[in-house]
Motif scaffolding. Structure first.
Motif, PDB file in Angstrom:
ATOM      1  N   ILE A  73       0.835  -1.204   0.000  1.00 33.93           N
ATOM      2  CA  ILE A  73       0.000   0.000   0.000  1.00 33.93           C
ATOM      3  C   ILE A  73       0.869   1.253   0.000  1.00 33.93           C
ATOM      4  N   ARG A  74       1.921   1.245   0.832  1.00 27.76           N
ATOM      5  CA  ARG A  74       2.837   2.410   0.861  1.00 27.76           C
ATOM      6  C   ARG A  74       3.561   2.570  -0.466  1.00 27.76           C
ATOM      7  N   ALA A  75       3.977   1.458  -1.077  1.00 31.24           N
ATOM      8  CA  ALA A  75       4.684   1.530  -2.366  1.00 31.24           C
ATOM      9  C   ALA A  75       3.749   2.055  -3.446  1.00 31.24           C
ATOM     10  N   GLU A  76       2.491   1.634  -3.405  1.00 35.30           N
ATOM     11  CA  GLU A  76       1.522   2.114  -4.395  1.00 35.30           C
ATOM     12  C   GLU A  76       1.288   3.618  -4.234  1.00 35.30           C
ATOM     13  N   ALA A  77       1.174   4.083  -2.985  1.00 34.06           N
ATOM     14  CA  ALA A  77       0.994   5.519  -2.743  1.00 34.06           C
ATOM     15  C   ALA A  77       2.217   6.291  -3.225  1.00 34.06           C
ATOM     16  N   SER A  78       3.407   5.753  -2.982  1.00 30.38           N
ATOM     17  CA  SER A  78       4.630   6.393  -3.448  1.00 30.38           C
ATOM     18  C   SER A  78       4.667   6.452  -4.966  1.00 30.38           C
ATOM     19  N   LEU A  79       4.251   5.382  -5.605  1.00 30.45           N
ATOM     20  CA  LEU A  79       4.213   5.357  -7.072  1.00 30.45           C
ATOM     21  C   LEU A  79       3.245   6.407  -7.606  1.00 30.45           C
ATOM     22  N   LEU A  80       2.094   6.527  -6.972  1.00 29.55           N
ATOM     23  CA  LEU A  80       1.118   7.545  -7.407  1.00 29.55           C
ATOM     24  C   LEU A  80       1.684   8.947  -7.239  1.00 29.55           C
ATOM     25  N   ARG A  81       2.404   9.184  -6.116  1.00 31.28           N
ATOM     26  CA  ARG A  81       3.025  10.505  -5.924  1.00 31.28           C
ATOM     27  C   ARG A  81       4.083  10.759  -6.996  1.00 31.28           C
ATOM     28  N   SER A  82       4.864   9.722  -7.311  1.00 32.79           N
ATOM     29  CA  SER A  82       5.900   9.873  -8.338  1.00 32.79           C
ATOM     30  C   SER A  82       5.278  10.164  -9.698  1.00 32.79           C
ATOM     31  N   ARG A  83       4.210   9.471 -10.026  1.00 36.40           N
ATOM     32  CA  ARG A  83       3.533   9.723 -11.313  1.00 36.40           C
ATOM     33  C   ARG A  83       2.981  11.148 -11.367  1.00 36.40           C
ATOM     34  N   ALA A  84       2.430  11.601 -10.246  1.00 34.13           N
ATOM     35  CA  ALA A  84       1.896  12.975 -10.204  1.00 34.13           C
ATOM     36  C   ALA A  84       3.030  13.974 -10.397  1.00 34.13           C
ATOM     37  N   ALA A  85       4.180  13.720  -9.788  1.00 30.26           N
ATOM     38  CA  ALA A  85       5.327  14.620  -9.943  1.00 30.26           C
ATOM     39  C   ALA A  85       5.802  14.610 -11.389  1.00 30.26           C
ATOM     40  N   VAL A  86       5.839  13.459 -12.034  1.00 28.03           N
ATOM     41  CA  VAL A  86       6.250  13.371 -13.439  1.00 28.03           C
ATOM     42  C   VAL A  86       5.265  14.152 -14.308  1.00 28.03           C
ATOM     43  N   GLN A  87       3.967  14.025 -14.022  1.00 25.24           N
ATOM     44  CA  GLN A  87       2.966  14.755 -14.806  1.00 25.24           C
ATOM     45  C   GLN A  87       3.122  16.266 -14.622  1.00 25.24           C
ATOM     46  N   ARG A  88       3.405  16.682 -13.381  1.00 24.45           N
ATOM     47  CA  ARG A  88       3.630  18.122 -13.150  1.00 24.45           C
ATOM     48  C   ARG A  88       4.858  18.594 -13.923  1.00 24.45           C
ATOM     49  N   ASP A  89       5.936  17.793 -13.871  1.00 21.46           N
ATOM     50  CA  ASP A  89       7.150  18.155 -14.599  1.00 21.46           C
ATOM     51  C   ASP A  89       6.881  18.214 -16.096  1.00 21.46           C
ATOM     52  N   ASP A  90       6.135  17.240 -16.619  1.00 16.95           N
ATOM     53  CA  ASP A  90       5.804  17.246 -18.051  1.00 16.95           C
ATOM     54  C   ASP A  90       4.988  18.487 -18.418  1.00 16.95           C
ATOM     55  N   ALA A  91       4.036  18.836 -17.555  1.00 21.78           N
ATOM     56  CA  ALA A  91       3.216  20.021 -17.821  1.00 21.78           C
ATOM     57  C   ALA A  91       4.083  21.282 -17.801  1.00 21.78           C
ATOM     58  N   GLU A  92       5.013  21.344 -16.864  1.00 21.22           N
ATOM     59  CA  GLU A  92       5.913  22.500 -16.791  1.00 21.22           C
ATOM     60  C   GLU A  92       6.771  22.575 -18.044  1.00 21.22           C
TER      61      GLU A  92
END
Length: 111
Positions: A73-92
């Motif tokens: 569960i913690r790894a999945e939450a971390s993965l979701l945070r990482s994906r969100a950060a990648v999406q923010r970086d891509d948008a930037e």
């Protein structure tokens, strides 16, 4: 009478021998019965111990699985945070590229 006494003595000796054999067989049977009783008692005593150890092993396995589930569960939450950060970086990056393209277009238009 001597023949009768001799026959009687032979029958008595044979009877005594049979009695000794019967006594020996009864002694052996009694010993076997005691051994079987002891084995039965040992097995009856061992069963609860075996069941307890099996239950302890099941409980340990359940604990391991619960901890693994929590890590997952913690790894999945971390993965979701990482994906969100990648999406923010891509948008930037897309905004920077779009801004750069607009600047280049403006420079060409202004020249």
């Amino acid at each position: 009478m001597a023949a009768s006494d001799s026959l009687h003595d032979k029958r008595g000796a044979a009877s005594d021998a049979r009695d000794l054999d019967l006594d020996e067989n009864e002694r052996r049977l009694a010993n076997l019965e005691l051994a079987l009783d002891e084995r039965g008692r040992a097995l009856r005593e061992a069963v609860p111990d075996v069941l307890r150890r099996q239950q302890e092993a099941i409980d340990r396995s359940r604990d391991v699985l619960n901890r693994a589930e929590q890590r997952l569960i913690r790894a999945e939450a971390s993965l979701l945070r990482s994906r969100a950060a990648v999406q923010r970086d891509d948008a930037e990056i897309q905004r920077e590229v779009a801004s750069s393209d607009e600047d280049k277009s403006a420079e060409r238009s202004g020249t």
